[in-house]
Design a protein around this motif. Structure first.
Motif, PDB file in Angstrom:
ATOM      1  N   ASP A 189     -27.032  10.268 -28.241  1.00 53.27           N
ATOM      2  CA  ASP A 189     -28.413  10.481 -28.690  1.00 53.27           C
ATOM      3  C   ASP A 189     -28.542  11.590 -29.728  1.00 53.27           C
ATOM      4  O   ASP A 189     -29.658  12.006 -30.042  1.00 53.27           O
ATOM      5  N   LEU A 190     -27.438  12.085 -30.241  1.00 51.76           N
ATOM      6  CA  LEU A 190     -27.500  13.093 -31.303  1.00 51.76           C
ATOM      7  C   LEU A 190     -27.946  12.438 -32.603  1.00 51.76           C
ATOM      8  O   LEU A 190     -27.658  11.267 -32.873  1.00 51.76           O
ATOM      9  N   THR A 191     -28.642  13.217 -33.424  1.00 48.38           N
ATOM     10  CA  THR A 191     -29.037  12.732 -34.757  1.00 48.38           C
ATOM     11  C   THR A 191     -28.045  13.243 -35.791  1.00 48.38           C
ATOM     12  O   THR A 191     -27.268  14.173 -35.524  1.00 48.38           O
ATOM     13  N   MET A 192     -28.097  12.650 -36.964  1.00 52.64           N
ATOM     14  CA  MET A 192     -27.206  13.071 -38.041  1.00 52.64           C
ATOM     15  C   MET A 192     -28.035  13.247 -39.314  1.00 52.64           C
ATOM     16  O   MET A 192     -28.712  12.315 -39.765  1.00 52.64           O
ATOM     17  N   SER A 193     -27.998  14.457 -39.873  1.00 48.08           N
ATOM     18  CA  SER A 193     -28.672  14.736 -41.145  1.00 48.08           C
ATOM     19  C   SER A 193     -27.654  14.616 -42.280  1.00 48.08           C
ATOM     20  O   SER A 193     -26.556  15.173 -42.198  1.00 48.08           O
ATOM     21  N   ILE A 194     -28.052  13.895 -43.326  1.00 42.45           N
ATOM     22  CA  ILE A 194     -27.149  13.627 -44.451  1.00 42.45           C
ATOM     23  C   ILE A 194     -27.836  14.073 -45.744  1.00 42.45           C
ATOM     24  O   ILE A 194     -28.963  13.669 -46.028  1.00 42.45           O
ATOM     25  N   ASN A 195     -27.165  14.905 -46.503  1.00 44.08           N
ATOM     26  CA  ASN A 195     -27.702  15.374 -47.778  1.00 44.08           C
ATOM     27  C   ASN A 195     -27.460  14.334 -48.873  1.00 44.08           C
ATOM     28  O   ASN A 195     -26.365  13.763 -48.963  1.00 44.08           O
ATOM     29  N   VAL A 196     -28.482  14.105 -49.695  1.00 50.12           N
ATOM     30  CA  VAL A 196     -28.328  13.192 -50.827  1.00 50.12           C
ATOM     31  C   VAL A 196     -28.834  13.872 -52.094  1.00 50.12           C
ATOM     32  O   VAL A 196     -29.702  14.742 -52.048  1.00 50.12           O
ATOM     33  N   SER A 197     -28.297  13.457 -53.222  1.00 50.83           N
ATOM     34  CA  SER A 197     -28.673  14.013 -54.524  1.00 50.83           C
ATOM     35  C   SER A 197     -29.639  13.071 -55.239  1.00 50.83           C
ATOM     36  O   SER A 197     -29.849  11.925 -54.827  1.00 50.83           O
ATOM     37  N   ALA A 198     -30.188  13.572 -56.341  1.00 49.48           N
ATOM     38  CA  ALA A 198     -31.054  12.723 -57.166  1.00 49.48           C
ATOM     39  C   ALA A 198     -30.285  11.526 -57.694  1.00 49.48           C
ATOM     40  O   ALA A 198     -30.844  10.441 -57.873  1.00 49.48           O
ATOM     41  N   ALA A 199     -28.977  11.711 -57.926  1.00 47.01           N
ATOM     42  CA  ALA A 199     -28.165  10.616 -58.472  1.00 47.01           C
ATOM     43  C   ALA A 199     -28.134   9.429 -57.519  1.00 47.01           C
ATOM     44  O   ALA A 199     -28.230   8.272 -57.946  1.00 47.01           O
ATOM     45  N   ILE A 200     -28.010   9.694 -56.229  1.00 40.62           N
ATOM     46  CA  ILE A 200     -27.936   8.580 -55.278  1.00 40.62           C
ATOM     47  C   ILE A 200     -29.324   8.018 -54.986  1.00 40.62           C
ATOM     48  O   ILE A 200     -29.497   6.822 -54.740  1.00 40.62           O
ATOM     49  N   LEU A 201     -30.353   8.879 -55.031  1.00 42.59           N
ATOM     50  CA  LEU A 201     -31.709   8.382 -54.820  1.00 42.59           C
ATOM     51  C   LEU A 201     -32.129   7.430 -55.934  1.00 42.59           C
ATOM     52  O   LEU A 201     -32.936   6.531 -55.726  1.00 42.59           O
ATOM     53  N   ALA A 202     -31.589   7.644 -57.131  1.00 41.18           N
ATOM     54  CA  ALA A 202     -31.944   6.789 -58.263  1.00 41.18           C
ATOM     55  C   ALA A 202     -31.294   5.413 -58.176  1.00 41.18           C
ATOM     56  O   ALA A 202     -31.658   4.504 -58.926  1.00 41.18           O
ATOM     57  N   ASP A 203     -30.346   5.245 -57.286  1.00 40.00           N
ATOM     58  CA  ASP A 203     -29.646   3.961 -57.131  1.00 40.00           C
ATOM     59  C   ASP A 203     -30.486   3.035 -56.240  1.00 40.00           C
ATOM     60  O   ASP A 203     -30.667   3.297 -55.050  1.00 40.00           O
ATOM     61  N   VAL A 204     -30.993   1.971 -56.826  1.00 42.05           N
ATOM     62  CA  VAL A 204     -31.846   1.051 -56.067  1.00 42.05           C
ATOM     63  C   VAL A 204     -31.069   0.362 -54.942  1.00 42.05           C
ATOM     64  O   VAL A 204     -31.656  -0.182 -54.008  1.00 42.05           O
ATOM     65  N   ASN A 205     -29.738   0.390 -55.020  1.00 42.88           N
ATOM     66  CA  ASN A 205     -28.926  -0.270 -53.996  1.00 42.88           C
ATOM     67  C   ASN A 205     -28.681   0.633 -52.788  1.00 42.88           C
ATOM     68  O   ASN A 205     -28.154   0.164 -51.769  1.00 42.88           O
ATOM     69  N   TYR A 206     -29.045   1.909 -52.916  1.00 42.45           N
ATOM     70  CA  TYR A 206     -28.705   2.847 -51.841  1.00 42.45           C
ATOM     71  C   TYR A 206     -29.302   2.464 -50.480  1.00 42.45           C
ATOM     72  O   TYR A 206     -28.566   2.416 -49.474  1.00 42.45           O
ATOM     73  N   PRO A 207     -30.596   2.178 -50.365  1.00 46.20           N
ATOM     74  CA  PRO A 207     -31.124   1.816 -49.039  1.00 46.20           C
ATOM     75  C   PRO A 207     -30.413   0.619 -48.429  1.00 46.20           C
ATOM     76  O   PRO A 207     -30.130   0.595 -47.222  1.00 46.20           O
ATOM     77  N   GLY A 208     -30.119  -0.396 -49.246  1.00 40.01           N
ATOM     78  CA  GLY A 208     -29.429  -1.568 -48.727  1.00 40.01           C
ATOM     79  C   GLY A 208     -28.029  -1.240 -48.251  1.00 40.01           C
ATOM     80  O   GLY A 208     -27.574  -1.743 -47.202  1.00 40.01           O
ATOM     81  N   LEU A 209     -27.313  -0.386 -48.994  1.00 39.63           N
ATOM     82  CA  LEU A 209     -25.966  -0.003 -48.572  1.00 39.63           C
ATOM     83  C   LEU A 209     -26.005   0.828 -47.299  1.00 39.63           C
ATOM     84  O   LEU A 209     -25.149   0.670 -46.417  1.00 39.63           O
ATOM     85  N   LEU A 210     -27.007   1.712 -47.206  1.00 40.82           N
ATOM     86  CA  LEU A 210     -27.150   2.505 -45.986  1.00 40.82           C
ATOM     87  C   LEU A 210     -27.453   1.596 -44.791  1.00 40.82           C
ATOM     88  O   LEU A 210     -26.892   1.766 -43.699  1.00 40.82           O
ATOM     89  N   ASP A 211     -28.345   0.618 -44.992  1.00 36.02           N
ATOM     90  CA  ASP A 211     -28.695  -0.316 -43.919  1.00 36.02           C
ATOM     91  C   ASP A 211     -27.463  -1.074 -43.444  1.00 36.02           C
ATOM     92  O   ASP A 211     -27.215  -1.214 -42.239  1.00 36.02           O
ATOM     93  N   TRP A 212     -26.675  -1.575 -44.387  1.00 38.80           N
ATOM     94  CA  TRP A 212     -25.461  -2.320 -44.017  1.00 38.80           C
ATOM     95  C   TRP A 212     -24.491  -1.419 -43.268  1.00 38.80           C
ATOM     96  O   TRP A 212     -23.877  -1.829 -42.267  1.00 38.80           O
ATOM     97  N   ALA A 213     -24.345  -0.154 -43.729  1.00 34.60           N
ATOM     98  CA  ALA A 213     -23.419   0.768 -43.078  1.00 34.60           C
ATOM     99  C   ALA A 213     -23.871   1.063 -41.647  1.00 34.60           C
ATOM    100  O   ALA A 213     -23.044   1.176 -40.721  1.00 34.60           O
ATOM    101  N   LEU A 214     -25.171   1.184 -41.428  1.00 39.81           N
ATOM    102  CA  LEU A 214     -25.684   1.429 -40.077  1.00 39.81           C
ATOM    103  C   LEU A 214     -25.450   0.224 -39.171  1.00 39.81           C
ATOM    104  O   LEU A 214     -25.001   0.358 -38.018  1.00 39.81           O
TER     105      LEU A 214
END
Length: 611
Positions: free
Chosen positions: A419-444
């Protein structure tokens, strides 16, 4: 043989000679090329019809005259005295090659005349010599050749000059610096280089359009052309970067004056469609002898000085020094090593626990990237992230950090901490990638992890970089995915409170600079308590970073801060060490480290919006 026989034989010979002369006369008269016969004083004795048509003068008009009197245009015609003195020299090279000249006809029109000169003798006496000249109108051929030469000149100019500004380009610069006389000037220490970069040129393009950007570049080019000396070379080397190669006959001290002239010239405002554009520039300077022995080395040194000028706040000129050279070499080495690190997967993460002050339990952790440098050992993000951003490698590192963080969270599940949470730092470079949410979803999904256990941390300063709308869009996509979003380093920007209203975030992370002043600064304590209270009203969680003392922890507990992290709880550590640390805390019979309540593996609600 009798006289009669002789006469009888001579008559046919004379007849043949007369016939040959008549044939020769018909050939010459019918020739398409003009033919002129002159004596050795250059007086015309005979011309053929083609020559009369060529010049528009008849034989009667030309007979006895020297052609220089009337066939040469007035601007190149010799004086009457020089014409009168002219006489052909039998040994002249004139008789061994064609001559090309611009001549004038009787009607005043000009043409290009190709002439061939031949010396013939009709007898043993030098006075029997004649000069025969053939003339041909080659104006079309000459015009074509001149046009081709102009095309070649234009092509060469285009190959060596920038289309937009007309300044020399990199190819012309390389040729200039490789010229023997320039290399000699470098060896004598009489050459300098100024590398000029327009400050915030991107802002001009983004706010006023590319037309204004082009006009700005042309304005800078015009200013450089005005400042450049007759032996200088002004160049546009790419984008918004210019270069001035300066001749320094009086030594390197003159380079400062030239840089000042450039800054002064660029300081004149530019008007663009009723808008005033004020152009600033940063300049890196290097004189021959300042650690540079070639033109290319001088440019590299000036680039290092330019980098320092921009780092110091722009709008200034910095000279290259040995210290700057060492810093440049260190940056180059770091850039090379970073590329190697990305391609050979030299990164790892350390995990820093987060403590819930309400019940004293470990509720999550933050994943912090580390670089296992082959020579320098374990490096923290401050040692390489800025360089990675400049090299365009930050997104690659962010994706690697995300993958390792999710693997670590899965390993914590298997170790008994589901039940621990995980905080992950992201940069503006990765936020600008429209594919990022989809890749994160697949990884989860591939790891069987609940998106609600993930908190994506966005730097507050990322919003201030002019990409606020993009960040808001990225945050919205992440929240639709089900992950939580926190505003990291809260309090370091200039409008932190306004960001709380603008962004649909789930939590803020109070910057360590605010926590460090809690014990000494009463005003700071009031601000921190107010922020925590405001976040509670907005149904947002708060994580206090950099908690190092028991006094800070006590103050935050009294202020009802939900979560803390920092060296006072635990330093960031590898996954295996974290699991051991968690088990040690769970097994401890009394208070945990640093007088914290005992932590167990019992499920703890993740920090987030209150329900």
């Amino acid at each position: 043989m009798t006289h009669q026989d002789t006469d009888h034989g001579t008559a046919p010979a004379l007849a043949c000679a007369d016939a040959g002369a008549a044939l020769f006369h018909r050939i010459v008269a019918g020739a398409h090329d003009g033919i002129v016969v002159q004596d050795m004083d250059a007086r015309i004795e005979w011309v053929n019809p083609a020559c009369e048509r060529l010049y528009g003068w008849t034989l009667a008009d030309m007979h006895g005259r020297k052609p220089q009197e009337f066939v040469l245009p007035p601007e190149v015609r010799p004086t009457a005295e020089d014409i009168a003195r002219f006489r052909y020299d039998p040994d002249s090279a004139l008789f061994r090659r064609y001559q090309l000249g611009r001549h004038i006809r009787r009607d005043g029109s000009t043409f290009w005349n190709q002439q061939g000169f031949a010396l013939i003798a009709s007898g043993p006496d030098p006075r029997d010599r004649r000069v025969v000249i053939t003339c041909r109108d080659v104006t079309d051929q000459v015009s074509t050749e001149m046009a081709l030469r102009q095309v070649q000149v234009d092509l060469r100019h285009a190959a060596h000059h920038d289309d937009l500004t007309g300044l020399a380009n990199r190819k012309r610069l390389a040729e200039h610096l490789d010229a023997p006389d320039i290399r000699a000037e470098i060896a004598r220490g009489r050459l300098g280089v100024l590398v000029i970069d327009i400050d915030k040129f991107k802002d001009i393009n983004d706010t006023l359009g590319h037309g204004a950007g082009d006009r700005t570049l042309a304005h800078v080019a015009h200013a450089l052309a005005r400042v450049a000396g007759p032996r200088d070379l002004a160049c546009r080397t790419g984008g918004d970067e210019f270069l001035l190669v300066c001749a320094l006959p009086d030594g390197a001290a003159a380079l400062d004056a030239r840089a000042g002239e450039v800054l002064c010239a660029l300081g004149q405002p530019l008007m663009w469609r009723d808008q005033t554009i004020r152009i600033g520039a940063s300049i890196g300077a290097c004189a021959a002898g300042d650690g540079a022995t070639t033109g290319e080395e001088m440019i590299q040194c000036a680039d290092a000085a330019l980098y320092d000028a921009k780092a110091r706040g722009r709008g200034r000129m910095i000279h290259y020094t040995a210290n700057l050279g060492r810093a440049q070499r260190a940056r180059q080495t770091l850039a090379r090593d970073l590329r190697e690190a990305v391609s050979h997967d030299q990164f790892t993460i350390h995990l820093q626990p987060q403590l819930s002050l309400a019940d004293g339990r470990i509720c999550g952790c933050e994943a912090l990237i580390r670089w296992n440098h082959p020579q320098r050992g374990l490096l923290a993000p401050a040692a390489f992230l800025d360089a990675a951003d400049g090299l365009g490698l930050l997104a690659d590192i962010d994706y690697r950090s995300m993958t390792m963080a999710l693997d670590a969270l899965r390993a914590l599940d298997e170790a008994g901490y589901p039940d621990l949470t995980m905080s992950i730092n992201v940069s503006a470079a990765i936020l600008a990638d429209v594919n990022y949410p989809g890749l994160l979803d697949w990884a989860l999904q591939s790891r069987g992890l609940n998106p609600g256990r993930i908190c994506i941390e966005v730097l507050e300063t990322t919003i201030l970089d002019g990409s606020g709308a993009d960040v808001m869009s990225a945050v919205a996509r992440l929240k639709r995915l089900g992950v939580r979003v926190a505003l990291d380093d809260f309090g370091t920007g200039y409008a932190g409170l306004s960001h709380m209203a603008s962004f649909e975030v789930d939590a803020i992370k109070l910057d360590r600079s605010m926590i460090a002043r809690l014990e000494q600064d009463p005003r700071n304590r009031v601000i921190v308590r107010a922020i925590i209270r405001l976040c509670g009203l907005l149904r947002m969680s708060v994580v206090a970073e950099g908690v190092e003392t028991e006094a800070q922890r006590a103050m935050l507990r009294r202020a009802n801060c939900p979560v803390i992290q920092g060296y006072g709880l635990a330093r960031p550590m590898p996954l295996d060490a974290l699991i051991g640390w968690l088990r040690t805390r769970a097994a401890a019979p009394g208070p945990g480290p640093a007088n914290t309540p005992t932590a167990t593996a019992r499920p703890v609600p993740a920090p987030g919006r209150a329900r």
